[in-house]
Design a protein around this motif. Sequence first.
Motif, mmCIF file in Angstrom:
data_model
loop_
_atom_site.group_PDB
_atom_site.id
_atom_site.type_symbol
_atom_site.label_atom_id
_atom_site.label_comp_id
_atom_site.label_asym_id
_atom_site.label_seq_id
_atom_site.Cartn_x
_atom_site.Cartn_y
_atom_site.Cartn_z
ATOM 1 N N GLY A 171 0.807 -1.212 0.000
ATOM 2 C CA GLY A 171 0.000 0.000 0.000
ATOM 3 C C GLY A 171 0.841 1.264 0.000
ATOM 4 O O GLY A 171 1.973 1.291 0.516
ATOM 5 N N TYR A 172 0.272 2.333 -0.536
ATOM 6 C CA TYR A 172 0.950 3.625 -0.647
ATOM 7 C C TYR A 172 1.452 4.129 0.701
ATOM 8 O O TYR A 172 2.520 4.731 0.795
ATOM 9 C CB TYR A 172 -0.020 4.639 -1.265
ATOM 10 N N ASP A 173 0.680 3.871 1.775
ATOM 11 C CA ASP A 173 1.013 4.453 3.069
ATOM 12 C C ASP A 173 2.227 3.818 3.731
ATOM 13 O O ASP A 173 2.644 4.255 4.820
ATOM 14 C CB ASP A 173 -0.206 4.400 3.989
ATOM 15 N N LEU A 174 2.847 2.833 3.086
ATOM 16 C CA LEU A 174 4.150 2.344 3.538
ATOM 17 C C LEU A 174 5.213 3.429 3.429
ATOM 18 O O LEU A 174 6.304 3.299 3.988
ATOM 19 C CB LEU A 174 4.574 1.109 2.732
ATOM 20 N N LYS A 175 4.892 4.496 2.720
ATOM 21 C CA LYS A 175 5.775 5.668 2.663
ATOM 22 C C LYS A 175 6.147 6.142 4.066
ATOM 23 O O LYS A 175 7.242 6.680 4.290
ATOM 24 C CB LYS A 175 5.093 6.818 1.919
ATOM 25 N N ASN A 176 5.225 5.942 5.023
ATOM 26 C CA ASN A 176 5.445 6.412 6.392
ATOM 27 C C ASN A 176 6.557 5.646 7.097
ATOM 28 O O ASN A 176 7.144 6.147 8.053
ATOM 29 C CB ASN A 176 4.150 6.310 7.199
ATOM 30 N N GLU A 177 6.825 4.424 6.633
ATOM 31 C CA GLU A 177 7.944 3.650 7.173
ATOM 32 C C GLU A 177 9.264 4.041 6.515
ATOM 33 O O GLU A 177 10.331 3.899 7.110
ATOM 34 C CB GLU A 177 7.711 2.155 6.963
ATOM 35 N N ILE A 178 9.172 4.501 5.271
ATOM 36 C CA ILE A 178 10.382 4.780 4.491
ATOM 37 C C ILE A 178 10.933 6.174 4.793
ATOM 38 O O ILE A 178 12.140 6.378 4.885
ATOM 39 C CB ILE A 178 10.075 4.644 2.984
ATOM 40 N N GLU A 179 10.013 7.138 4.944
ATOM 41 C CA GLU A 179 10.395 8.524 5.212
ATOM 42 C C GLU A 179 9.677 9.026 6.466
ATOM 43 O O GLU A 179 8.797 8.358 7.000
ATOM 44 C CB GLU A 179 10.031 9.421 4.006
ATOM 45 N N ASP A 180 10.034 10.214 6.905
ATOM 46 C CA ASP A 180 9.393 10.828 8.079
ATOM 47 C C ASP A 180 8.079 11.462 7.636
ATOM 48 O O ASP A 180 7.956 12.683 7.501
ATOM 49 C CB ASP A 180 10.330 11.868 8.694
ATOM 50 N N LEU A 181 7.095 10.592 7.372
ATOM 51 C CA LEU A 181 5.797 11.028 6.860
ATOM 52 C C LEU A 181 4.693 10.382 7.688
ATOM 53 O O LEU A 181 4.927 9.451 8.457
ATOM 54 C CB LEU A 181 5.643 10.623 5.386
ATOM 55 N N HIS A 182 3.480 10.866 7.522
ATOM 56 C CA HIS A 182 2.331 10.246 8.176
ATOM 57 C C HIS A 182 1.114 10.376 7.270
ATOM 58 O O HIS A 182 1.146 11.095 6.270
ATOM 59 C CB HIS A 182 2.055 10.892 9.536
ATOM 60 N N ARG A 235 -2.941 11.250 7.640
ATOM 61 C CA ARG A 235 -3.880 11.769 8.635
ATOM 62 C C ARG A 235 -5.315 11.307 8.414
ATOM 63 O O ARG A 235 -6.162 11.484 9.281
ATOM 64 C CB ARG A 235 -3.836 13.302 8.667
ATOM 65 N N HIS A 236 -5.604 10.695 7.248
ATOM 66 C CA HIS A 236 -6.979 10.321 6.938
ATOM 67 C C HIS A 236 -7.267 8.884 7.370
ATOM 68 O O HIS A 236 -6.373 8.030 7.352
ATOM 69 C CB HIS A 236 -7.250 10.490 5.440
ATOM 70 N N PRO A 237 -8.515 8.591 7.763
ATOM 71 C CA PRO A 237 -8.849 7.237 8.241
ATOM 72 C C PRO A 237 -8.790 6.187 7.143
ATOM 73 O O PRO A 237 -8.970 6.486 5.959
ATOM 74 C CB PRO A 237 -10.283 7.398 8.772
ATOM 75 N N ASN A 238 -8.560 4.951 7.552
ATOM 76 C CA ASN A 238 -8.480 3.809 6.638
ATOM 77 C C ASN A 238 -9.870 3.180 6.508
ATOM 78 O O ASN A 238 -10.200 2.212 7.177
ATOM 79 C CB ASN A 238 -7.456 2.790 7.172
ATOM 80 N N HIS A 239 -10.697 3.752 5.638
ATOM 81 C CA HIS A 239 -12.079 3.281 5.485
ATOM 82 C C HIS A 239 -12.159 1.873 4.890
ATOM 83 O O HIS A 239 -13.074 1.119 5.206
ATOM 84 C CB HIS A 239 -12.872 4.249 4.600
ATOM 85 N N THR A 240 -11.212 1.527 4.012
ATOM 86 C CA THR A 240 -11.304 0.213 3.353
ATOM 87 C C THR A 240 -10.968 -0.928 4.310
ATOM 88 O O THR A 240 -11.398 -2.059 4.084
ATOM 89 C CB THR A 240 -10.343 0.112 2.148
ATOM 90 N N GLY A 241 -10.196 -0.633 5.345
ATOM 91 C CA GLY A 241 -9.804 -1.685 6.286
ATOM 92 C C GLY A 241 -8.731 -2.620 5.758
ATOM 93 O O GLY A 241 -8.461 -3.662 6.354
ATOM 94 N N PHE A 242 -8.095 -2.257 4.638
ATOM 95 C CA PHE A 242 -7.019 -3.080 4.086
ATOM 96 C C PHE A 242 -5.723 -2.827 4.867
ATOM 97 O O PHE A 242 -5.458 -1.697 5.276
ATOM 98 C CB PHE A 242 -6.780 -2.736 2.613
ATOM 99 N N PRO A 243 -4.892 -3.869 5.041
ATOM 100 C CA PRO A 243 -3.564 -3.654 5.636
ATOM 101 C C PRO A 243 -2.644 -2.960 4.632
ATOM 102 O O PRO A 243 -2.970 -2.851 3.439
ATOM 103 C CB PRO A 243 -3.081 -5.065 5.932
ATOM 104 N N ASP A 244 -1.486 -2.508 5.116
ATOM 105 C CA ASP A 244 -0.529 -1.834 4.228
ATOM 106 C C ASP A 244 0.197 -2.809 3.308
ATOM 107 O O ASP A 244 0.763 -2.398 2.292
ATOM 108 C CB ASP A 244 0.501 -1.053 5.053
ATOM 109 N N GLY A 299 -4.267 4.429 0.732
ATOM 110 C CA GLY A 299 -4.298 2.993 1.012
ATOM 111 C C GLY A 299 -3.603 2.187 -0.070
ATOM 112 O O GLY A 299 -2.449 2.430 -0.419
ATOM 113 N N ILE A 300 -4.329 1.209 -0.623
ATOM 114 C CA ILE A 300 -3.748 0.357 -1.673
ATOM 115 C C ILE A 300 -3.520 1.172 -2.953
ATOM 116 O O ILE A 300 -2.560 0.937 -3.691
ATOM 117 C CB ILE A 300 -4.673 -0.838 -1.994
ATOM 118 N N TYR A 301 -4.398 2.133 -3.232
ATOM 119 C CA TYR A 301 -4.256 2.973 -4.426
ATOM 120 C C TYR A 301 -2.908 3.696 -4.400
ATOM 121 O O TYR A 301 -2.473 4.201 -3.370
ATOM 122 C CB TYR A 301 -5.400 4.003 -4.474
ATOM 123 N N SER A 302 -2.241 3.713 -5.539
ATOM 124 C CA SER A 302 -0.903 4.299 -5.718
ATOM 125 C C SER A 302 0.196 3.408 -5.189
ATOM 126 O O SER A 302 1.374 3.768 -5.244
ATOM 127 C CB SER A 302 -0.761 5.676 -5.055
#
Length: 425
Positions: free
Chosen positions: A83-94, A96-105, A357-360
């Motif tokens: 998932g796109y939000d793995l960016k938060n592990e790679i860089e100092d990012l976060h 802020r929006h909720p995970n409506h789909t409930g999919f893991p990263d 989420g998974i998109y991108s």
Amino acid sequence: MVSLACHLADSDVFTQKALQWAAQFDSVCYLDSNGYRDNYGNIDVFIAVGSTASFMSDGKDTFEKLQEFIDNHPNTWVPGFLGYDLKNEIEDLHSRHPNHTGFPDAYFFVPQYTLLIGQYNAEIKGPDPQAIIKQIEATELKDEPLEFKGQLKYRMNRTAYFSAFAELQHHIHQGDIYEVNLCQEFFAEQVSLNPLSAYRKLNEVSPTPFSCFFKFGQKYILSASPERFLSKSGNTLLSQPIKGTAPRGKTAGEDEQLKATLAANPKEISENIMIVDLVRNDLTRSAKPGSVRASDLLQIHSFKQVHQLISTIVCQIQEGMTATETIRNTFPPGSMTGAPKISAMKLIDRYENSRRGIYSGALGYFSPQGNYDFSVVIRTLLYNAENGYLSFHTGGAITYNADPEKEYNECLLKGKALFEVLKSQ
């Protein structure tokens, strides 16, 4: 594990039966290249079903833990997504929006059975491949309705999109960034849907080289992605970012004119070249010095819904680099972020009003030979049957001289196939 090859009298019918048979399992990855051939991919149809082991991100050290999972299951296929939000592990990012789909990263699985289906033959691997062939051949093809019940909504209306667009363009004028991808979500809540029928309709409306039906539990990814994020073949890494979109024409003459206009469009060309430079920079982290090169620039590829400008960048991998390190060094896909990449991702989270989420992200597989091939998750429907949430995003690049009206319309064009599927009741 037993392998069995068989001759097919009608590969199309066998493939559709195999897909229907596969959909009953809790873990499924069905990949279809839809006859698109290039020099970099050699799979016609790939199906992985059942799970003997699985990996799910817990939000920490995902790439390292995924590599350990792959190492612990050698000589097998391992399909899954990042998932796109793995960016938060790679860089100092976060995010802020909720995970409506409930999919893991991230989620990957070791399949119980795999099928490789070509034009005339199929190869099946698993405990009892002969029994699987009989089950597939005995499967009755069903033409079931989509049964989409729900109301599709805009997360970002036209006014909000134009406002975010103006703010991001202001950041470009200030020199904070020089390109950024602005995406918007279309969603529906308390939805019911027949995912297999929806995927079949999507693949009929928009056949693409990285078409995918992915299922784990009650969560579904229905993808019509045309874009390769990253592949590894031996010691070679290859990325093929898409930047530049034009509609298909109503006649052959109009179609050729639209292609010619796209090929000569300064804005689309500059978008593409900017991302080529970004991807070249990303690949440098994994490459042997001096091996990064753009082998094909600004090639027009035509799909059923759109024409696209695609460039190809390759490199040779430096010694000692693991497979997941090479992905991490390039993630998320540069065509979906902007440049400079980190600055663009910070602004994306600030001005978009939904979690990607998974998109991108990326969707694909690691192969038994130690290679991999991942698409960019675009033109993709996400559906969680447990909470009834359905979602898809579309987006486009903003540059210094981009026109908000044209970019907004391009977002709708990119979502055309998905709108068509959900309206085809």
